[in-house]
Design a protein around this motif. Sequence first.
Motif, PDB file in Angstrom:
ATOM      1  N   ARG B  58       0.832  -1.201   0.000  1.00  0.00           N
ATOM      2  CA  ARG B  58       0.000   0.000   0.000  1.00  0.00           C
ATOM      3  C   ARG B  58       0.867   1.251   0.000  1.00  0.00           C
ATOM      4  N   ARG B  59       0.382   2.287  -0.702  1.00  0.00           N
ATOM      5  CA  ARG B  59       1.157   3.513  -0.780  1.00  0.00           C
ATOM      6  C   ARG B  59       0.525   4.625   0.021  1.00  0.00           C
ATOM      7  N   GLY B  60       1.372   5.517   0.499  1.00  0.00           N
ATOM      8  CA  GLY B  60       0.883   6.628   1.313  1.00  0.00           C
ATOM      9  C   GLY B  60       0.459   7.790   0.445  1.00  0.00           C
ATOM     10  N   PRO B  61       0.127   8.932   1.054  1.00  0.00           N
ATOM     11  CA  PRO B  61      -0.330  10.121   0.330  1.00  0.00           C
ATOM     12  C   PRO B  61       0.699  10.631  -0.673  1.00  0.00           C
ATOM     13  N   THR B  67       6.054   4.409   5.129  1.00  0.00           N
ATOM     14  CA  THR B  67       7.214   4.268   6.024  1.00  0.00           C
ATOM     15  C   THR B  67       6.748   3.600   7.309  1.00  0.00           C
ATOM     16  N   PRO B  68       7.689   3.029   8.061  1.00  0.00           N
ATOM     17  CA  PRO B  68       7.302   2.377   9.322  1.00  0.00           C
ATOM     18  C   PRO B  68       6.523   3.327  10.240  1.00  0.00           C
ATOM     19  N   GLU B  69       6.949   4.605  10.282  1.00  0.00           N
ATOM     20  CA  GLU B  69       6.228   5.553  11.142  1.00  0.00           C
ATOM     21  C   GLU B  69       4.783   5.695  10.690  1.00  0.00           C
ATOM     22  N   GLU B  70       4.594   5.767   9.386  1.00  0.00           N
ATOM     23  CA  GLU B  70       3.231   5.909   8.872  1.00  0.00           C
ATOM     24  C   GLU B  70       2.389   4.681   9.201  1.00  0.00           C
ATOM     25  N   LEU B 141      11.946  -4.035  10.603  1.00  0.00           N
ATOM     26  CA  LEU B 141      11.319  -3.020   9.765  1.00  0.00           C
ATOM     27  C   LEU B 141      11.272  -1.655  10.445  1.00  0.00           C
ATOM     28  N   VAL B 142      10.918  -1.645  11.726  1.00  0.00           N
ATOM     29  CA  VAL B 142      10.768  -0.365  12.436  1.00  0.00           C
ATOM     30  C   VAL B 142      12.095   0.382  12.496  1.00  0.00           C
ATOM     31  N   THR B 143      13.183  -0.332  12.737  1.00  0.00           N
ATOM     32  CA  THR B 143      14.478   0.352  12.839  1.00  0.00           C
ATOM     33  C   THR B 143      15.141   0.493  11.476  1.00  0.00           C
TER      34      THR B 143
END
Lengths: 264, 374
Positions: B58-61, B67-70, B141-143
């Motif tokens: 899935r893609r963001g805006p 990204t992991p933060e998103e 993934l998070v780091t």
Amino acid sequence: MSGPSEMQRREAVRIEGLSKVYDDGTLALDGVDLTVYEGEFLVVLGLSGSGKSTLLRCVNRLIEPTEGRILIHGEDMTAATGRTLRRMRSDVAMIFQQFNLVRRHTVLTNVLSGSLGRSGRLGSYFLRFSEIERKKALEFLERVGLEGRDQSRADALSGGQQQRVAIARALMQEAKLVLADEPVASLDPALRHSVMRHIEGLNRDEGMTVMCTLHDIDLVRRYATRLVALRAGRKVWEGTADEFDDETFLEIYGQEAEPAAEVA
Amino acid sequence: MAAVPRDPISDVQQRILERQNTPWKKGVRRLQGLFVDAVLILLVLLMLEFLALAFSGRRGPTGLLLTPEEILDRLTYPWLALAAGFLALVWNLFYRAIGTSPGRALVRGAMKEEENLPWTQTSRGWFSVLLIQLTFFTGWLVTEVQVVAFLTKFSKAQDIVRGLMNPSADVLHQGLILLVQTIFLAFMATAFAIPIAFAVSFLAARNLTRANFWSRTAYLVVRTLMNLTRAVEPLVWALIFISWVGIGPFAGVLALWVHSVAALVKLYSEQIESIDNGPVEAITATGASTLQVLRYGVVPQVIPPFLSFTIYRWDINVRMSTIIGFVGGGGIGYILKPRVDLGAWGEVGTLVILIAVTVWMMDIVSAKIRERIV
């Protein structure tokens, strides 16, 4: 029963309905009634885990009893708190299986620590004691055959010697009652009698009442004036050393136990 | 020796058990277990959703992959929490069929029949393994672990490394002077910490604070206070003390002092908790007062390890004091920070070497001294 009749004898310790349940739910003592008379050498028998150590430690409240009452020379030990508790404790000396000396202190300081119950002075925090006490301590060390060792560190001594220091500490306490918890169990068999004889000395020469737990049947017959047997936290037998025969032994220790050769 | 047959349960034991197992306490323990389970299950659900989103493409805006933060921002927290609570409840209600849940096992112990089973045969064993695996993959993934960059892009750091390898002599003089200050700074912080930590540590030792309500309260208060103090980084303490007493080494001393007290109390009290109880019993039995019992039964046993911990702490403080200087707490860090910012790598190299040598020497010296003491 040897000695004067029970009627004439004064009670040193009276234990009534003593029970102890540890925090984990283990039942160590289950309603023990027991009277110890002044001048007795009472030996407490029983398998490991039968509650012997707990019984002794309840007498001077190193362990808090769950239920029951303990009178020492008529005074209620179980109700004592603060100063009263400390005064009553100072009348009860204790000798341990692992000697429990302060290892890094000198032999002399260890003996002197027996007098802590009566010297609340500031000096005691700096390991300083009065000249009178020091003289006494040296005298007691001589009595247990450790003259000249007063400045050695306690852990530099052998097991037998350490236990004799502990006996000198008990002498220093000038107590009326001595609790001895397996005093010779961690010693070389050859040294056991030497230590036991010193404890016998406390009983005979100093007139101290002794409550002692022992494993070795041989020693029991040699030193005890009276015996009490515990099993699973209950008192199961009581009598003199003469009455303690093979049958009683099996009754106390279970059918699979084997009496020592001397008993047969 | 024959096993002594014992009554299933005696009168006293029964009475004690009833006193301990009030319905209220039972209920509290049940809730504790349930709560632990809910948290653990929630973690598993969250990580499952995280991984699902990460691999969904899935893609963001911005049109880029999330990204992991998103992803963390998009997880359906409330629903998962509800689901976790429900699952935990089910597990706790039907534990006989499913097997003891981890929370229940922690708080009340596992069922008898599960006690000796290997983890492969218990549901909580499989659950734990799943939890650990998920944590590792999610953590990767998070780091944003990038193995390729790590292995192929060393050249970008070459300038810095070359600078560090060619230390410049310009700051040597100033560096040495500040190094002396750093060592003293660490020493004073440790020295100020010792008496306070020593006194407080007795209140923070469980084995000495069981006696009555007041000592238990003191234990809780001290422990909590020390844990909070330790949780705040020395760097933050430094910022506080810099505003308090001004920029300079004294602020650094205070920052390290506060942290050292908390750390030493922890180390000291753990040492007190592990003493041999024998001498304590022996001294208590003489009728000695509580303070005398501490003086004779406890103190002689803990002095050597205390000394050892203290020297170790000084060692740590030397290390930390270099960082404290970064924010203005005095010491060698004070001149290190601007040079890092300017990219004066040669001078940074000199200072780093000075620090490294000092720390190394402290390490050796403290190890030697501790060897002699214990």
